[in-house]
Design a protein around this motif. Structure first.
Motif, PDB file in Angstrom:
ATOM      1  N   ILE A 176       0.754  -1.246   0.142  1.00 55.82           N
ATOM      2  CA  ILE A 176      -0.167  -0.116   0.054  1.00 55.82           C
ATOM      3  C   ILE A 176       0.627   1.138   0.100  1.00 55.82           C
ATOM      4  CG2 ILE A 176      -1.555   1.463   1.372  1.00 55.82           C
ATOM      5  CD1 ILE A 176      -3.006  -1.354   2.352  1.00 55.82           C
ATOM      6  N   ARG A 177       1.947   1.162   0.713  1.00 57.47           N
ATOM      7  CA  ARG A 177       2.854   2.513   0.964  1.00 57.47           C
ATOM      8  C   ARG A 177       3.436   2.679  -0.481  1.00 57.47           C
ATOM      9  NH1 ARG A 177       6.367   1.802   6.166  1.00 57.47           N
ATOM     10  NH2 ARG A 177       7.624   3.248   4.890  1.00 57.47           N
ATOM     11  N   THR A 178       4.005   1.598  -1.251  1.00 57.47           N
ATOM     12  CA  THR A 178       4.393   1.601  -2.674  1.00 57.47           C
ATOM     13  C   THR A 178       3.555   2.190  -3.527  1.00 57.47           C
ATOM     14  OG1 THR A 178       5.806  -0.308  -2.054  1.00 57.47           O
ATOM     15  CG2 THR A 178       5.468   0.375  -4.178  1.00 57.47           C
ATOM     16  N   VAL A 179       2.392   1.709  -3.363  1.00 56.84           N
ATOM     17  CA  VAL A 179       1.091   2.014  -4.480  1.00 56.84           C
ATOM     18  C   VAL A 179       1.142   3.511  -4.197  1.00 56.84           C
ATOM     19  CG1 VAL A 179      -1.062   1.539  -5.070  1.00 56.84           C
ATOM     20  CG2 VAL A 179       0.366  -0.056  -4.780  1.00 56.84           C
ATOM     21  N   THR A 180       0.654   4.090  -3.085  1.00 50.68           N
ATOM     22  CA  THR A 180       0.261   5.381  -2.837  1.00 50.68           C
ATOM     23  C   THR A 180       1.495   6.536  -2.544  1.00 50.68           C
ATOM     24  OG1 THR A 180       0.179   4.966  -0.418  1.00 50.68           O
ATOM     25  CG2 THR A 180      -1.711   4.737  -1.696  1.00 50.68           C
ATOM     26  N   ALA A 181       2.806   5.922  -2.877  1.00 48.64           N
ATOM     27  CA  ALA A 181       3.916   6.850  -2.656  1.00 48.64           C
ATOM     28  C   ALA A 181       4.337   8.120  -3.597  1.00 48.64           C
ATOM     29  CB  ALA A 181       4.987   5.900  -2.664  1.00 48.64           C
ATOM     30  N   ASN A 182       3.398   8.032  -4.745  1.00 46.41           N
ATOM     31  CA  ASN A 182       3.578   8.856  -5.819  1.00 46.41           C
ATOM     32  C   ASN A 182       3.559  10.387  -5.354  1.00 46.41           C
ATOM     33  OD1 ASN A 182       3.262  10.542  -8.266  1.00 46.41           O
ATOM     34  ND2 ASN A 182       2.369   8.783  -9.351  1.00 46.41           N
ATOM     35  N   PRO A 183       4.643  10.988  -5.649  1.00 40.72           N
ATOM     36  CA  PRO A 183       4.555  12.542  -5.036  1.00 40.72           C
ATOM     37  C   PRO A 183       3.405  13.555  -5.655  1.00 40.72           C
ATOM     38  CG  PRO A 183       6.498  11.933  -6.250  1.00 40.72           C
ATOM     39  CD  PRO A 183       5.972  10.729  -6.075  1.00 40.72           C
ATOM     40  N   GLU A 184       2.913  12.904  -6.806  1.00 41.42           N
ATOM     41  CA  GLU A 184       1.869  13.899  -7.461  1.00 41.42           C
ATOM     42  C   GLU A 184       0.516  13.334  -6.761  1.00 41.42           C
ATOM     43  OE1 GLU A 184       1.961  13.130 -11.762  1.00 41.42           O
ATOM     44  OE2 GLU A 184       4.251  13.490 -11.699  1.00 41.42           O
ATOM     45  N   PRO A 220      -2.405  13.140  -3.594  1.00 42.49           N
ATOM     46  CA  PRO A 220      -2.495  13.869  -2.672  1.00 42.49           C
ATOM     47  C   PRO A 220      -1.986  13.109  -1.531  1.00 42.49           C
ATOM     48  CG  PRO A 220      -4.553  13.591  -3.698  1.00 42.49           C
ATOM     49  CD  PRO A 220      -3.472  12.787  -4.581  1.00 42.49           C
ATOM     50  N   PRO A 221      -1.704  13.829  -0.286  1.00 39.37           N
ATOM     51  CA  PRO A 221      -1.091  13.132   1.102  1.00 39.37           C
ATOM     52  C   PRO A 221      -2.020  12.179   1.686  1.00 39.37           C
ATOM     53  CG  PRO A 221      -1.245  15.630   1.324  1.00 39.37           C
ATOM     54  CD  PRO A 221      -1.702  15.067  -0.144  1.00 39.37           C
ATOM     55  N   ASP A 222      -3.373  12.270   1.328  1.00 37.44           N
ATOM     56  CA  ASP A 222      -4.194  11.382   2.094  1.00 37.44           C
ATOM     57  C   ASP A 222      -4.691  10.136   1.209  1.00 37.44           C
ATOM     58  OD1 ASP A 222      -4.458  12.528   4.455  1.00 37.44           O
ATOM     59  OD2 ASP A 222      -6.217  13.781   3.660  1.00 37.44           O
ATOM     60  N   THR A 223      -3.799  10.174   0.043  1.00 40.83           N
ATOM     61  CA  THR A 223      -4.115   8.870  -0.619  1.00 40.83           C
ATOM     62  C   THR A 223      -4.046   7.543  -0.095  1.00 40.83           C
ATOM     63  OG1 THR A 223      -3.493  10.074  -2.828  1.00 40.83           O
ATOM     64  CG2 THR A 223      -3.640   7.760  -2.831  1.00 40.83           C
ATOM     65  N   GLY A 224      -4.863   6.531  -0.237  1.00 39.48           N
ATOM     66  CA  GLY A 224      -4.791   5.244   0.388  1.00 39.48           C
ATOM     67  C   GLY A 224      -5.615   4.264  -0.518  1.00 39.48           C
ATOM     68  N   ALA A 226      -8.845  10.260  -1.049  1.00 41.71           N
ATOM     69  CA  ALA A 226      -8.814  10.481   0.356  1.00 41.71           C
ATOM     70  C   ALA A 226     -10.192   9.630   0.735  1.00 41.71           C
ATOM     71  CB  ALA A 226      -9.612  12.057   0.439  1.00 41.71           C
ATOM     72  N   PRO A 227     -10.498   9.480   2.136  1.00 47.05           N
ATOM     73  CA  PRO A 227     -11.900   8.644   2.502  1.00 47.05           C
ATOM     74  C   PRO A 227     -12.953   9.391   1.849  1.00 47.05           C
ATOM     75  CG  PRO A 227     -10.908   9.780   4.402  1.00 47.05           C
ATOM     76  CD  PRO A 227      -9.852   9.896   3.260  1.00 47.05           C
ATOM     77  N   GLU A 228     -13.951   8.537   1.748  1.00 45.73           N
ATOM     78  CA  GLU A 228     -15.450   9.058   1.488  1.00 45.73           C
ATOM     79  C   GLU A 228     -16.380   9.317   2.730  1.00 45.73           C
ATOM     80  OE1 GLU A 228     -17.305   7.333  -1.596  1.00 45.73           O
ATOM     81  OE2 GLU A 228     -15.892   7.289  -3.062  1.00 45.73           O
TER      82      GLU A 228
END
Length: 99
Positions: free
Chosen positions: A12-20, A22-26, A46-48
């Motif tokens: 999950i950290r690898t998939v969401t690590a793209n600096p482009e 948003p910081p809350d991407t999950g 972000a969460p819904e």
């Protein structure tokens, strides 16, 4: 509450690590379409509203309310195969039998 294995955290950290992104991407897990028993997993910025948030070591998982109840006592794991494809699995309890 859903627990995450170290493998799931890493993927999950690898998939969401793209600096482009948003910081809350999950990763968001929601119920399938048309009443299906299948679950859908996607990258979410972000969460819904109403989502339960599971966060461990910087890995964020957003669970749709009905899915959060369904996965309350489960463990999420992830593995990457030799072609780089990711497979997520859900197991009963910590270290349980995959479902």
């Amino acid at each position: 509450m859903l627990t995450l294995t170290s493998g799931a955290v890493q993927v999950i950290r690898t998939v969401t690590a793209n600096p482009e992104l948003p910081p809350d991407t999950g990763i968001r897990i929601e119920s399938g379409l048309d009443g299906s028993d299948a679950l859908r997993l996607s990258v979410a910025p972000a969460p819904e509203a109403g989502d339960q948030i599971v966060e461990e070591q910087g890995a964020k998982v957003y669970l749709e309310a009905a899915v959060a109840e369904l996965l309350d006592d489960k463990t999420l794991d992830a593995q990457v195969d030799s072609q780089g494809d990711v497979a997520f699995t859900i197991a009963e309890g910590p270290g349980g039998i995959p479902t």
